[in-house]
Design a protein around this motif. Structure first.
Motif, mmCIF file in Angstrom:
data_model
loop_
_atom_site.group_PDB
_atom_site.id
_atom_site.type_symbol
_atom_site.label_atom_id
_atom_site.label_comp_id
_atom_site.label_asym_id
_atom_site.label_seq_id
_atom_site.Cartn_x
_atom_site.Cartn_y
_atom_site.Cartn_z
ATOM 1 N N THR A 13 -11.512 95.253 91.965
ATOM 2 C CA THR A 13 -12.183 94.892 93.778
ATOM 3 C C THR A 13 -12.856 95.911 93.989
ATOM 4 O O THR A 13 -13.901 95.175 94.244
ATOM 5 C CB THR A 13 -11.008 94.666 94.736
ATOM 6 N N GLU A 14 -13.241 96.631 92.419
ATOM 7 C CA GLU A 14 -14.654 97.550 93.394
ATOM 8 C C GLU A 14 -15.619 97.718 91.827
ATOM 9 O O GLU A 14 -16.020 98.879 91.519
ATOM 10 C CB GLU A 14 -14.412 98.527 94.457
ATOM 11 N N LYS B 238 -17.537 107.372 95.316
ATOM 12 C CA LYS B 238 -18.694 105.988 96.531
ATOM 13 C C LYS B 238 -19.670 107.171 97.217
ATOM 14 O O LYS B 238 -20.552 106.883 98.726
ATOM 15 C CB LYS B 238 -17.166 105.707 97.509
ATOM 16 N N ASP C 130 -18.814 97.994 91.483
ATOM 17 C CA ASP C 130 -19.634 98.278 91.543
ATOM 18 C C ASP C 130 -19.251 100.192 91.133
ATOM 19 O O ASP C 130 -19.958 101.041 90.234
ATOM 20 C CB ASP C 130 -20.548 98.632 92.630
ATOM 21 N N VAL C 131 -18.125 99.912 91.390
ATOM 22 C CA VAL C 131 -17.734 101.916 91.878
ATOM 23 C C VAL C 131 -17.886 101.970 89.839
ATOM 24 O O VAL C 131 -18.042 102.722 89.623
ATOM 25 C CB VAL C 131 -16.821 102.415 92.565
#
Length: 159
Positions: free
Chosen positions: A111-112, A64, A114-115
């Motif tokens: 939920t993430e 992040k 992209d990470v």
């Protein structure tokens, strides 16, 4: 890539169901090394939990922040997990902690995305030297599934 990612994440989650069956494992087997000089079943589960925890608290924040993934020296890192398993913590507590940590990591990955899918170096290396595939957290999770299966097979060999 995302559907493949979800498939990988669900495969990573599948170990939880199997580890729940270890609650019935004889306590003597739980604390006996799987082979001479090797970890105990308790130590292995603690070891898996520690790696998930490391991904949650170190790797995901680093990604992040735009940094690469940096993994510690495996031997000393794993030793900490084995010591924790010998600390007197109960079998159900270790299994509960493993399950909670794995579910927390799964939730973050889902939920993430992209990470999970961002290409980032691992210990300064851009691509896996064996496959040539660019590193990402999802790629590491894919490798951790093989790692999980290795330890599952070790445990199955003694129970």
């Amino acid at each position: 890539m995302i559907s493949l990612g979800k498939e990988t994440i669900h495969r990573y989650q599948a170990l939880i169901e199997w580890t729940d069956t270890l609650r019935e494992l004889d306590d003597n087997i739980w604390v006996t090394p799987i082979a001479e000089g090797k970890a105990t079943v308790a130590g292995i589960i603690s070891h898996l939990k520690n790696w998930d925890n490391y991904l949650i608290h170190t790797i995901i924040p680093a990604i992040k922040n735009g940094d690469g993934m940096v993994f510690p020296d495996f031997d000393s890192f794993n030793q900490t997990a084995y010591e924790y398993a010998r600390s007197g913590i109960s079998k159900n507590s270790i299994l509960d902690e493993f399950k909670q940590t794995r579910l927390q990591l799964i939730e973050l990955l889902l939920t993430e995305p992209d990470v999970a899918t961002k290409h980032v170096p691992a210990n300064g290396v851009e691509n896996c030297p064996h496959t040539g595939i660019p590193y990402s957290l999802l790629y590491i999770i894919h490798e951790f599934i093989e790692h999980d299966n290795h330890h599952k097979n070790q445990i199955l060999s003694v129970i």
